[in-house]
Design an enzyme around this catalytic site. Structure first.
Site, short mmCIF file in Angstrom:
data_model
loop_
_atom_site.label_atom_id
_atom_site.label_comp_id
_atom_site.label_asym_id
_atom_site.label_seq_id
_atom_site.Cartn_x
_atom_site.Cartn_y
_atom_site.Cartn_z
N SER A 3 0.68 -1.06 0.07
CA SER A 3 0.03 -0.25 -0.26
C SER A 3 1.24 0.73 -0.41
O SER A 3 0.46 2.47 -0.36
CB SER A 3 -0.43 0.14 1.39
OG SER A 3 -0.45 0.50 1.84
N LYS A 55 0.47 3.83 7.67
CA LYS A 55 0.07 4.48 6.22
C LYS A 55 0.64 6.00 6.75
O LYS A 55 1.23 6.26 7.63
CB LYS A 55 -1.75 5.20 6.78
CG LYS A 55 -2.24 3.51 6.39
CD LYS A 55 -2.69 3.03 4.91
CE LYS A 55 -3.28 1.79 4.48
NZ LYS A 55 -2.99 0.85 5.36
#
Lengths: 214, 214
Positions: free
Chosen positions: A134, A173
């Site tokens: 990601s 993230k």
DNA sequence: TTATTATTAAAACTAATGTTCTATAAATTA
DNA sequence: TAATTTATAGAACATTAGTTTTAATAATAA
């Protein structure tokens, strides 16, 4: 301003450094004597005293090989190694239901030595192995080892290891605080951000370095 | 199967390790004696001999503090550090007219310590600081430190430091041999490959690791 | 049990190694 | 130049520290 080392003193410092590098143990006075072609142990002692006074090294009196090189001493010489624990995996993708910090005890993961130049603070830096892609647009991908500094307060845009209290999941993230919500933004154009109440997010650390083995 | 260390031997090994950690210098036989509450130096010696025979440590005869802990010896302890030279910059973008290998002598660039797990061979691995963003799609960007193993023979797809003889330029690209031409492929969608005769290209090394400080 | 081996002990021995002393030469400073 | 400081030499000294010797005790095997 500062004292200018004599050629002999430079040579001694250099020898000590090389000796340490080669044998993992400091040299004796006589090692230095023969290594630097010095006529007498007393001359070595004399110069070691000066080097100590000038802050280049430390001597433990009456201790064999009791020479300790100090930082900033000689040129670029710094044994700048940090041993950090790799606490486990961190999801860069779907969060994984493991609290990485809680697995500290689990010795499934080794310690690794990392170069200290990656790190500013001397706090409890730790490593996490990245699972998933990601963060690929942020140049972090599956298998990378990310180095984190423990922080509770992240700044917007920091790459963080975030713990979602309710879900009991950890994820890697980018962090953005928006009102009382936190947006956890993946860096992969095919993935969507996660929006969660700020109260539900615990920032466990922010990424300060990346190591990739190819 | 393997020899089972006695409690005393475990204790000695542990003490040596802790001592090394605390003082950066191996303990003397008498340090061990008092540290492990042992009645006689000969008992220490006796057990050190066993530990040596069993491969846990190495002793330098007649050398003070001549104890060297060996890998795999005790728990996870491995000082797996490699000091490598950072030879200079490598262009990931427009090639830069510097032969990085030739700048070996120039000590403008430091040595750095890197974790050994990045590397397979024990050959003359070196580092180059990346300039430019041509490899950004390969997750390598400006400021990264790439770790290279010297090789002359690259395989297609390897990320290599290539030296262009005629142009006297070095560049970081992916390597593809196509007939008697070599295609040096950037990993940046906005950049075009460089095609050069194979005879004009010298592969200086291939990338085996990446270290990024954020 | 008896013999053998492993371990512990105390002490002495020797070599390694830090330290000191005295003298001399070289470089600085007054 | 004379006085002072800095640096070098050689030797001896003293402690640290590795090694060896001998003996006693505990553990194990025959």
């Amino acid at each position: 301003m500062s004292y200018q080392l004599s050629q002999r003193q430079e040579s001694i410092l250099g020898f000590i450094e090389k000796f340490l590098d080669d044998y993992q143990i400091p040299p004796t006075v006589r090692d230095i004597q023969s290594g630097c072609n010095i006529s007498s142990t007393s001359v070595v002692d004399y110069n070691l005293q000066i080097l100590q006074k000038e802050g280049y090294l430390n001597r433990l009196p009456d201790v064999s090989r009791g020479i300790e090189l100090l930082e900033n001493a000689y040129g670029e010489s710094k044994r700048s190694i940090l041993k950090i624990p790799v606490l486990g995996h961190i999801a860069a993708g779907e969060p994984i239901p493991v609290n990485p910090i809680a697995t500290w005890e689990a010795d499934e993961f080794d310690n690794v030595d990392i170069p200290a130049f990656l790190i500013n603070s001397k706090s409890n830096v730790y490593g996490l192995k990245v699972k998933g892609e990601s963060m690929i647009d942020a140049l972090v991908t599956d298998g990378d080892l990310v180095i984190l500094e423990p922080t509770l307060h992240a700044n917007n845009g920091d790459m963080v290891a975030a713990w979602l209290d309710k879900e009991e999941e950890a994820t890697l993230k980018r962090f953005y605080l928006e009102g009382d919500m936190v947006r956890l933004q993946p860096e992969n154009s095919s993935m969507k951000p996660i929006m969660v109440p700020a109260s539900n997010v615990a920032v466990r650390g922010k990424v300060v370095g990346v190591i990739r083995s190819i």
